[in-house]
Write an enzyme that holds these catalytic residues in place. Sequence first.
Site, PDB file in Angstrom:
ATOM      1  N   ASP A 112       6.730  48.914  44.050  1.00  0.00           N
ATOM      2  CA  ASP A 112       7.307  50.091  43.403  1.00  0.00           C
ATOM      3  C   ASP A 112       6.170  50.990  42.944  1.00  0.00           C
ATOM      4  OD1 ASP A 112       9.978  49.332  43.707  1.00  0.00           O
ATOM      5  OD2 ASP A 112      10.019  48.244  41.823  1.00  0.00           O
ATOM      6  N   ASP A 165      14.439  52.455  47.360  1.00  0.00           N
ATOM      7  CA  ASP A 165      15.439  52.525  46.288  1.00  0.00           C
ATOM      8  C   ASP A 165      16.151  53.879  46.303  1.00  0.00           C
ATOM      9  OD1 ASP A 165      14.602  49.993  45.432  1.00  0.00           O
ATOM     10  OD2 ASP A 165      13.173  50.842  43.995  1.00  0.00           O
TER      11      ASP A 165
END
Length: 157
Positions: free
Chosen positions: A113, A130
């Site tokens: 991330d 995402d």
Amino acid sequence: MTIFIIALAAVLVGVDQWLKIWALEHLAGQASVPLVPHLLQLTYVENRGAAFGVFQGKVEILSILTGAVLVAILIALLLGKFRHNLLLISVGLILAGGFGNLIDRLFRGFVVDYLDISPLFSFPVFNFADCCVVIGTFLMLIYLLFLEGKVKEPTNE
């Protein structure tokens, strides 16, 4: 249209993986990098769970569940179960994001991330995959709430 959606998903998985490789090479071990002041910064995080940090350390279970759901969606897509263009695009985005994060779990043991909007408000760090899943889910919701059963669906040929 099905081939286009699969190709779109494949391209988006490629973009996702390229961005994650870049984050691994340029952000890992570094302080956050402001991208848009007071709005967006790049922050390297190794997510060993699912969305919002749930199921931390359960990579195997998450991989199996994610893989099963993605295979089911892919089979439904190939069988022509999704006919409306908005629904097809939403499924393509969900597949892209799901496979992008599944690749991370299988080959890295964690999801990379790097997008951090915490300067704006408190929110977990996330990634391009995402974004694909969230946008795809939002588009699917729009279809289900406002279009399903109300428009003549084009054939998927």
